[in-house]
Motif scaffolding. Structure first.
Motif, PDB file in Angstrom:
ATOM      1  N   ASP A 198       0.840  -1.190   0.000  1.00 23.30           N
ATOM      2  CA  ASP A 198       0.000   0.000   0.000  1.00 23.30           C
ATOM      3  C   ASP A 198       0.877   1.242   0.000  1.00 23.30           C
ATOM      4  OD1 ASP A 198       0.781   0.351   2.761  1.00 23.30           O
ATOM      5  OD2 ASP A 198      -0.806  -1.045   3.324  1.00 23.30           O
ATOM      6  N   LEU A 199       0.241   2.396   0.012  1.00 25.35           N
ATOM      7  CA  LEU A 199       1.010   3.637  -0.074  1.00 25.35           C
ATOM      8  C   LEU A 199       1.913   3.851   1.130  1.00 25.35           C
ATOM      9  CD1 LEU A 199      -1.260   6.393  -1.668  1.00 25.35           C
ATOM     10  CD2 LEU A 199       0.708   5.210  -2.646  1.00 25.35           C
ATOM     11  N   ALA A 200       1.482   3.391   2.289  1.00 25.76           N
ATOM     12  CA  ALA A 200       2.356   3.501   3.462  1.00 25.76           C
ATOM     13  C   ALA A 200       3.643   2.713   3.243  1.00 25.76           C
ATOM     14  CB  ALA A 200       1.621   3.005   4.702  1.00 25.76           C
ATOM     15  N   ASP A 201       3.523   1.510   2.673  1.00 27.12           N
ATOM     16  CA  ASP A 201       4.717   0.717   2.377  1.00 27.12           C
ATOM     17  C   ASP A 201       5.631   1.451   1.392  1.00 27.12           C
ATOM     18  OD1 ASP A 201       3.908  -1.503   3.936  1.00 27.12           O
ATOM     19  OD2 ASP A 201       2.637  -2.213   2.297  1.00 27.12           O
ATOM     20  N   LEU A 202       5.033   2.109   0.397  1.00 21.78           N
ATOM     21  CA  LEU A 202       5.836   2.792  -0.611  1.00 21.78           C
ATOM     22  C   LEU A 202       6.543   4.015  -0.048  1.00 21.78           C
ATOM     23  CD1 LEU A 202       3.465   2.541  -3.702  1.00 21.78           C
ATOM     24  CD2 LEU A 202       5.715   1.468  -3.470  1.00 21.78           C
ATOM     25  N   VAL A 203       5.832   4.845   0.713  1.00 17.33           N
ATOM     26  CA  VAL A 203       6.465   6.077   1.196  1.00 17.33           C
ATOM     27  C   VAL A 203       7.519   5.779   2.263  1.00 17.33           C
ATOM     28  CG1 VAL A 203       4.497   7.542   0.626  1.00 17.33           C
ATOM     29  CG2 VAL A 203       4.647   6.535   2.916  1.00 17.33           C
ATOM     30  N   LEU A 204       7.386   4.640   2.942  1.00 19.33           N
ATOM     31  CA  LEU A 204       8.370   4.266   3.956  1.00 19.33           C
ATOM     32  C   LEU A 204       9.400   3.274   3.421  1.00 19.33           C
ATOM     33  CD1 LEU A 204       6.036   3.905   7.079  1.00 19.33           C
ATOM     34  CD2 LEU A 204       7.660   5.745   6.592  1.00 19.33           C
ATOM     35  N   ASP A 205       9.403   3.064   2.089  1.00 20.61           N
ATOM     36  CA  ASP A 205      10.375   2.172   1.428  1.00 20.61           C
ATOM     37  C   ASP A 205      10.326   0.745   1.969  1.00 20.61           C
ATOM     38  OD1 ASP A 205      11.424   4.144  -0.298  1.00 20.61           O
ATOM     39  OD2 ASP A 205      12.691   4.920   1.312  1.00 20.61           O
ATOM     40  N   ARG A 206       9.125   0.287   2.323  1.00 18.38           N
ATOM     41  CA  ARG A 206       8.973  -1.092   2.778  1.00 18.38           C
ATOM     42  C   ARG A 206       8.547  -2.018   1.649  1.00 18.38           C
ATOM     43  NH1 ARG A 206       5.649   0.441   8.187  1.00 18.38           N
ATOM     44  NH2 ARG A 206       3.936   0.263   6.676  1.00 18.38           N
ATOM     45  N   ALA A 207       8.242  -1.441   0.499  1.00 20.49           N
ATOM     46  CA  ALA A 207       7.873  -2.233  -0.672  1.00 20.49           C
ATOM     47  C   ALA A 207       8.514  -1.609  -1.898  1.00 20.49           C
ATOM     48  CB  ALA A 207       6.354  -2.289  -0.836  1.00 20.49           C
ATOM     49  N   LYS A 208       8.910  -2.445  -2.833  1.00 23.63           N
ATOM     50  CA  LYS A 208       9.493  -1.956  -4.078  1.00 23.63           C
ATOM     51  C   LYS A 208       8.362  -1.631  -5.043  1.00 23.63           C
ATOM     52  CE  LYS A 208      12.853  -3.175  -7.681  1.00 23.63           C
ATOM     53  NZ  LYS A 208      13.661  -1.972  -7.461  1.00 23.63           N
ATOM     54  N   GLY A 209       8.412  -0.451  -5.639  1.00 20.76           N
ATOM     55  CA  GLY A 209       7.374  -0.034  -6.561  1.00 20.76           C
ATOM     56  C   GLY A 209       7.573  -0.637  -7.930  1.00 20.76           C
ATOM     57  N   ARG A 210       7.925   0.174  -8.880  1.00 23.88           N
ATOM     58  CA  ARG A 210       8.175  -0.308 -10.247  1.00 23.88           C
ATOM     59  C   ARG A 210       9.506  -1.048 -10.283  1.00 23.88           C
ATOM     60  NH1 ARG A 210       6.486   0.664 -15.352  1.00 23.88           N
ATOM     61  NH2 ARG A 210       4.807   1.937 -14.488  1.00 23.88           N
ATOM     62  N   ALA A 211       9.458  -2.315 -10.654  1.00 29.66           N
ATOM     63  CA  ALA A 211      10.685  -3.109 -10.709  1.00 29.66           C
ATOM     64  C   ALA A 211      11.387  -2.979 -12.049  1.00 29.66           C
ATOM     65  CB  ALA A 211      10.360  -4.576 -10.414  1.00 29.66           C
ATOM     66  N   HIS A 212      10.609  -2.839 -13.154  1.00 31.85           N
ATOM     67  CA  HIS A 212      11.176  -2.762 -14.504  1.00 31.85           C
ATOM     68  C   HIS A 212      10.417  -1.707 -15.299  1.00 31.85           C
ATOM     69  CE1 HIS A 212      13.352  -6.457 -13.608  1.00 31.85           C
ATOM     70  NE2 HIS A 212      12.209  -6.993 -13.218  1.00 31.85           N
ATOM     71  N   ALA A 213      11.073  -1.160 -16.301  1.00 29.49           N
ATOM     72  CA  ALA A 213      10.462  -0.099 -17.107  1.00 29.49           C
ATOM     73  C   ALA A 213       9.170  -0.560 -17.769  1.00 29.49           C
ATOM     74  CB  ALA A 213      11.452   0.382 -18.165  1.00 29.49           C
ATOM     75  N   ASN A 214       9.082  -1.830 -18.134  1.00 29.70           N
ATOM     76  CA  ASN A 214       7.900  -2.335 -18.830  1.00 29.70           C
ATOM     77  C   ASN A 214       6.817  -2.869 -17.892  1.00 29.70           C
ATOM     78  OD1 ASN A 214       8.703  -1.678 -21.413  1.00 29.70           O
ATOM     79  ND2 ASN A 214       9.671  -3.657 -21.798  1.00 29.70           N
ATOM     80  N   ASP A 215       7.041  -2.781 -16.591  1.00 35.46           N
ATOM     81  CA  ASP A 215       5.993  -3.188 -15.650  1.00 35.46           C
ATOM     82  C   ASP A 215       4.728  -2.371 -15.878  1.00 35.46           C
ATOM     83  OD1 ASP A 215       7.511  -5.070 -14.348  1.00 35.46           O
ATOM     84  OD2 ASP A 215       8.015  -3.784 -12.639  1.00 35.46           O
ATOM     85  N   ILE A 216       3.594  -3.010 -15.772  1.00 37.89           N
ATOM     86  CA  ILE A 216       2.320  -2.299 -15.671  1.00 37.89           C
ATOM     87  C   ILE A 216       2.026  -2.161 -14.182  1.00 37.89           C
ATOM     88  CG2 ILE A 216      -0.164  -2.400 -16.116  1.00 37.89           C
ATOM     89  CD1 ILE A 216       0.452  -4.029 -18.616  1.00 37.89           C
ATOM     90  N   THR A 217       1.965  -0.935 -13.698  1.00 42.64           N
ATOM     91  CA  THR A 217       1.666  -0.712 -12.289  1.00 42.64           C
ATOM     92  C   THR A 217       0.239  -0.209 -12.156  1.00 42.64           C
ATOM     93  OG1 THR A 217       2.676   1.498 -12.409  1.00 42.64           O
ATOM     94  CG2 THR A 217       4.046  -0.307 -11.593  1.00 42.64           C
ATOM     95  N   LEU A 218      -0.418  -0.657 -11.106  1.00 40.30           N
ATOM     96  CA  LEU A 218      -1.804  -0.293 -10.855  1.00 40.30           C
ATOM     97  C   LEU A 218      -1.943   0.194  -9.424  1.00 40.30           C
ATOM     98  CD1 LEU A 218      -4.915  -0.277 -11.237  1.00 40.30           C
ATOM     99  CD2 LEU A 218      -4.889  -2.733 -10.745  1.00 40.30           C
ATOM    100  N   PHE A 219      -2.501   1.378  -9.263  1.00 40.06           N
ATOM    101  CA  PHE A 219      -2.867   1.876  -7.942  1.00 40.06           C
ATOM    102  C   PHE A 219      -4.377   1.885  -7.848  1.00 40.06           C
ATOM    103  CE2 PHE A 219      -4.117   5.584  -5.269  1.00 40.06           C
ATOM    104  CZ  PHE A 219      -3.817   4.997  -4.055  1.00 40.06           C
ATOM    105  N   LYS A 220      -4.904   1.084  -6.927  1.00 40.83           N
ATOM    106  CA  LYS A 220      -6.345   1.008  -6.712  1.00 40.83           C
ATOM    107  C   LYS A 220      -6.691   1.693  -5.388  1.00 40.83           C
ATOM    108  CE  LYS A 220     -10.522   0.409  -6.702  1.00 40.83           C
ATOM    109  NZ  LYS A 220     -11.287   1.338  -7.553  1.00 40.83           N
ATOM    110  N   SER A 221      -7.509   2.744  -5.450  1.00 38.47           N
ATOM    111  CA  SER A 221      -7.877   3.465  -4.238  1.00 38.47           C
ATOM    112  C   SER A 221      -9.357   3.310  -3.955  1.00 38.47           C
ATOM    113  CB  SER A 221      -7.522   4.946  -4.352  1.00 38.47           C
ATOM    114  OG  SER A 221      -8.321   5.585  -5.332  1.00 38.47           O
ATOM    115  N   VAL A 222      -9.694   3.304  -2.670  1.00 39.57           N
ATOM    116  CA  VAL A 222     -11.096   3.344  -2.247  1.00 39.57           C
ATOM    117  C   VAL A 222     -11.385   4.590  -1.420  1.00 39.57           C
ATOM    118  CG1 VAL A 222     -11.433   0.843  -2.344  1.00 39.57           C
ATOM    119  CG2 VAL A 222     -10.641   1.890  -0.223  1.00 39.57           C
ATOM    120  N   GLY A 223     -10.344   5.287  -0.992  1.00 40.90           N
ATOM    121  CA  GLY A 223     -10.523   6.489  -0.184  1.00 40.90           C
ATOM    122  C   GLY A 223     -10.563   6.144   1.290  1.00 40.90           C
TER     123      GLY A 223
END
Length: 332
Positions: free
Chosen positions: A275-300
């Motif tokens: 989730d976004l908390a993992d990303l902003v705190l560098d606990r998860a790797k976001g885009r691994a490769h240039a050709n990755d399709i990344t999806l952010f799904k939000s519910v608010g």
């Protein structure tokens, strides 16, 4: 006791998109550190399903804030003078519980929703991404255009909407406002072809975006389907993507874009990378490769509303904006 009432115009002026993106980044850092509490929102639909009312309480430790959003959601308002989301955010101070402010929820929801997508895009999209497709032509379409422009060098935009005239109106108004090439397309497929940024901001109840249409390297912000019964993405779009959400517990409870592929056993819960908390705190790797399709799904999340409303309240207090009224009684 004095309570500051902050209306729609003041709230919009006091919450510029770039500033709200930073507020959201701080909010997700606090959330990831355990400095936020927000139960699952309660939603009550009218028996005729015309509209619903939702209650979203939350607490934030940094900055200290306590409050709740109560808002109506009427998806059929698209062709009326009324916004689909209307309501108020009640902001309480955390020492004695006095009501500090009542803030227009429509303004806060409009800006913070797109700002969260902007934050996700900053963390997940390719640095050079700038070919943007927007599906939907309402308030969130305009706000997401502003959010994408705040974090990436948007070069051109294609807009699709079920109502072609609304799409044309969007082209006219946003071209005049931003001065970049914007065109309306007849189909979703035409809009997303070769796009490296896609924002889905519709009220669709069945998928409109097929995974087969997504180009390698694209980043998708899927925003419109935030409660069960609504869905914008087909199963293939989710299966092909490296998936992130605003908050995993909320997404698995409310996001049919993700829940349906899980029920179909095409993916499992671990397909959500973080989730976004993992990303902003560098606990998860976001885009691994240039050709990755990344999806952010939000519910608010309620805590997003709380943080944005608190920021607006602080700005309003410093500028003496809004209206002060007597609300509540002091002990004598």
């Amino acid at each position: 006791m004095k309570t500051r009432i902050i209306g729609h115009r003041d709230a919009i002026e006091l919450l510029p998109m770039s500033g709200c993106i930073e507020v959201m980044a701080g909010t997700f850092r606090a959330l990831g550190r355990g400095e936020a509490v927000f139960p699952q929102r309660q939603v009550l639909w009218q028996p005729d399903a015309r509209g619903a009312i939702g209650l979203m309480p939350s607490w934030l430790g940094s900055p200290p804030a306590l409050g709740a959003k109560i808002a109506s959601v009427f998806p059929g308002n698209t062709d009326t003078p009324y916004e689909s989301h209307q309501g108020a955010i009640l902001l309480f101070e955390t020492l004695h519980g006095s009501l500090e402010a009542i803030v227009d929820a429509g303004a806060i929801t409009a800006v913070r929703t797109a700002a969260v997508s902007g934050l996700a895009t900053r963390l997940l999209a390719r640095e050079d991404a700038g070919d943007l497709a927007i599906l939907g032509a309402g308030t969130q379409a305009a706000m997401h255009l502003a959010a994408m422009m705040a974090v990436r060098p948007v070069r051109q935009v294609r807009i699709w909407n079920r109502n072609a005239e609304r799409a044309r109106q969007f082209v006219r108004s946003m071209t005049a406002l931003h001065g970049i090439p914007i065109t309306a397309t007849a189909t979703v497929r035409e809009a997303v072809a070769a796009a490296d940024l896609v924002c889905t901001v519709t009220g669709a109840t069945a998928p409109i975006l097929e995974g087969a249409w997504l180009a390698p390297g694209v980043h998708v912000n899927a925003v419109g389907a935030s409660v069960p019964g609504f869905r914008e993405l087909d199963t293939a779009a989710v299966a092909r993507s490296r998936v992130f959400v605003d908050w995993k517990e909320a997404a698995l409870a409310e996001a049919d874009d993700i829940r349906v592929p899980i029920r179909e056993k095409v993916v499992d819960e671990d397909h959500v990378v973080g989730d976004l908390a993992d990303l902003v705190l560098d606990r998860a790797k976001g885009r691994a490769h240039a050709n990755d399709i990344t999806l952010f799904k939000s519910v608010g999340l309620a805590v997003e509303d709380l943080a944005a409303a608190h920021h607006v309240f602080e700005q309003a207090a410093a500028l003496d904006a809004g209206t002060l009224v007597d609300f509540g009684a002091e002990r004598h």
